[in-house]
Scaffold this active site. Structure first.
Site, PDB file in Angstrom:
ATOM      1  N   THR A   1       0.848  -1.266  -0.100  1.00 40.68           N
ATOM      2  CA  THR A   1      -0.048   0.095   0.059  1.00 40.68           C
ATOM      3  C   THR A   1       1.024   1.332  -0.102  1.00 40.68           C
ATOM      4  O   THR A   1       1.947   1.421   0.601  1.00 40.68           O
ATOM      5  CB  THR A   1      -0.806   0.088   1.119  1.00 40.68           C
ATOM      6  OG1 THR A   1      -1.769   1.087   1.146  1.00 40.68           O
ATOM      7  CG2 THR A   1      -0.115  -0.179   2.498  1.00 40.68           C
TER       8      THR A   1
ATOM      9  N   HIS B   1       2.297 -11.534  14.019  1.00 40.99           N
ATOM     10  CA  HIS B   1       3.472 -12.118  14.878  1.00 40.99           C
ATOM     11  C   HIS B   1       3.269 -13.542  15.546  1.00 40.99           C
ATOM     12  O   HIS B   1       3.775 -14.210  16.194  1.00 40.99           O
ATOM     13  CB  HIS B   1       3.353 -11.271  16.334  1.00 40.99           C
ATOM     14  CG  HIS B   1       4.733 -11.265  17.094  1.00 40.99           C
ATOM     15  ND1 HIS B   1       5.742 -12.187  16.700  1.00 40.99           N
ATOM     16  CD2 HIS B   1       5.220 -10.316  17.941  1.00 40.99           C
ATOM     17  CE1 HIS B   1       6.795 -11.688  17.396  1.00 40.99           C
ATOM     18  NE2 HIS B   1       6.481 -10.680  18.238  1.00 40.99           N
TER      19      HIS B   1
END
Length: 435
Positions: free
Chosen positions: A355, A411
């Site tokens: 992006t 994560h």
């Protein structure tokens, strides 16, 4: 009546519903295989939906303007082409396109005739009939690559294959199936759950506008991503002076040669594709406690639309394209997106997303992961800054072109070392750009 159910198709990842824009048929119409039945609009694409079978339209269950969940039956086709009060569905993977009596006769001879269909791949009755007549076994039929809707084997495909086989040609193996899509996380929420409809409280000086359907889907997708993935974001500053000078030198010749403007995005996409090849642990998705490693590197690039919404078309197999190919592909997808001409395959199968915050002169951002991917790269604005530059004569202050890159990652499967190394790979590639 041998009934075939036409269902609302799934036109891309995260798409759960579609709106019927228009019907091209009406009850009583006789249709052929691949005739367009209706046009559907989703949050990402508009598409004409062809019929996988020939027959007679006996029932249309939803009208134009209705929003229908994926997998819902929207119309019923009589494969025999006759009106009938019977409603028993037919399994087209086992029944020929002729009458039920023909199917009964064929089932009595299954020992001498090859079985040519399976549950994993759907075939239209006419394809099954042609395959049976040509005595093509299931394994051989499964290996034929289809060119129809969603890779379906069309009547033309099977006829061309039979003719090629008669001339002594061999089957072209179908591409290996992609890894199964990650199952939907248990915390995924619907529009009603994420944004319950509550009557707005009238307040002076406040105008209340309901989100449009696309914005609701984007909102739900972003909320789901934050609930599913524990987000971590790393940021690095990149000296892209060499890249800026190279672009200035080559942009005019590139436009004359390729017919598209030379932006920084093809170079950044190339860097990302090479980083994903070097660190395949980032080119994955998560399914429960399983990690799905993707064999293809498909880079999605976020595009802002004129109505204020967002879409992410995908450059498939980006690692197989050179810089020219990436530039043309990115430009073409962006134009199709803004003209609302993207096809389902243009937005499906992404394994990583970029992006570009820099378009709006933002220095950097902390993007939200585009599920079911596990990482997304944010690209910041390029600006001139004074910087310490090492030279053979010693350190000096010089004006350099600097840019921030931010990487948000999941994560659950990407730790700090992997995320940091992946991001620095991209940064080093851009800083040492040679063109």
């Amino acid at each position: 009546m041998s009934k075939f159910e036409i269902k609302m198709p799934k036109l891309g990842e995260s798409i759960t519903e579609g709106t019927i824009v228009s019907w091209s048929v009406k009850v009583g119409d006789m249709i052929q295989e691949d005739d367009v039945l209706f046009e559907v609009n989703t949050a990402k694409v508009s598409a004409e939906i062809p019929s996988p079978v020939a027959g007679k339209v006996v029932e249309i269950l939803y009208k134009e303007g209705d929003t229908v969940a994926v997998g819902t039956v929207v119309a019923i086709i009589d494969l025999d082409g006759e009106e009938s009060s019977g409603t028993e569905p037919v399994n087209v993977s086992e029944t020929s396109p002729s009458s039920a009596e023909t199917a009964k006769n064929e089932s009595a001879n299954t020992a001498s005739k090859p079985v040519v269909a399976e549950e994993e791949r759907w075939y239209s009755p006419v394809v099954i009939q042609l395959a049976r007549e040509a005595k093509i076994p299931k394994e051989e039929l499964d290996a034929i690559q289809g060119t129809g809707y969603e890779g379906r084997l069309s009547k033309k495909d099977i006829k061309d294959y039979i003719e090629k086989k008669k001339r002594g040609g061999s089957v072209e193996p179908k591409p290996a199936s992609a890894a199964p899509a990650a199952s939907k996380p248990s915390v995924a929420v619907s529009s009603e759950q994420a944004s319950p409809k509550v009557a707005p409280v009238a307040m002076p000086g406040v105008e209340v506008k309901e989100m449009d359907r696309v914005r609701r889907i984007i909102a739900d997708h972003m909320v789901m991503s934050k609930k599913v993935s524990p987000h971590v974001t790393n940021v690095v500053e990149v000296d892209v002076t060499k890249l800026v000078r190279w672009r200035e030198k080559n942009k005019d010749a590139f436009f004359r040669r390729e017919g598209v403007k030379l932006t920084y995005m093809p170079v950044i996409t190339e860097a990302v594709a090479k980083a994903l090849a070097a660190y395949p642990q980032v080119n994955v998705s998560v399914d429960g406690y399983n990690i799905l490693f993707k064999k293809h590197i498909n880079v999605g690039i976020a595009v802002s639309l004129n109505d204020g919404n967002l879409i992410v078309p995908v450059v498939h197999d980006a690692d197989h394209l050179n810089l020219n190919g990436l530039a043309v592909a990115i430009d073409s997808l962006a134009l199709k997106a803004r003209d609302n001409k993207l096809m389902p395959e243009d937005i499906d199968g992404g394994t990583f997303t970029i992006t570009n915050f820099g378009t709006f002169k933002s220095l950097f951002g902390t993007p939200i992961i585009n599920q079911p991917q596990v990482a997304i790269l944010g690209v910041g604005y390029i600006e001139k800054k004074p910087a310490v530059v090492e030279t053979p004569e010693g350190d000096t202050i010089a004006i350099r072109h600097k840019m921030y890159l931010s990487l948000s990652y999941d994560h659950r499967v990407v730790d700090g070392m992997l995320g940091g190394n992946f991001l620095h790979f991209i940064a080093d590639y851009l800083e040492n750009w040679k063109g």
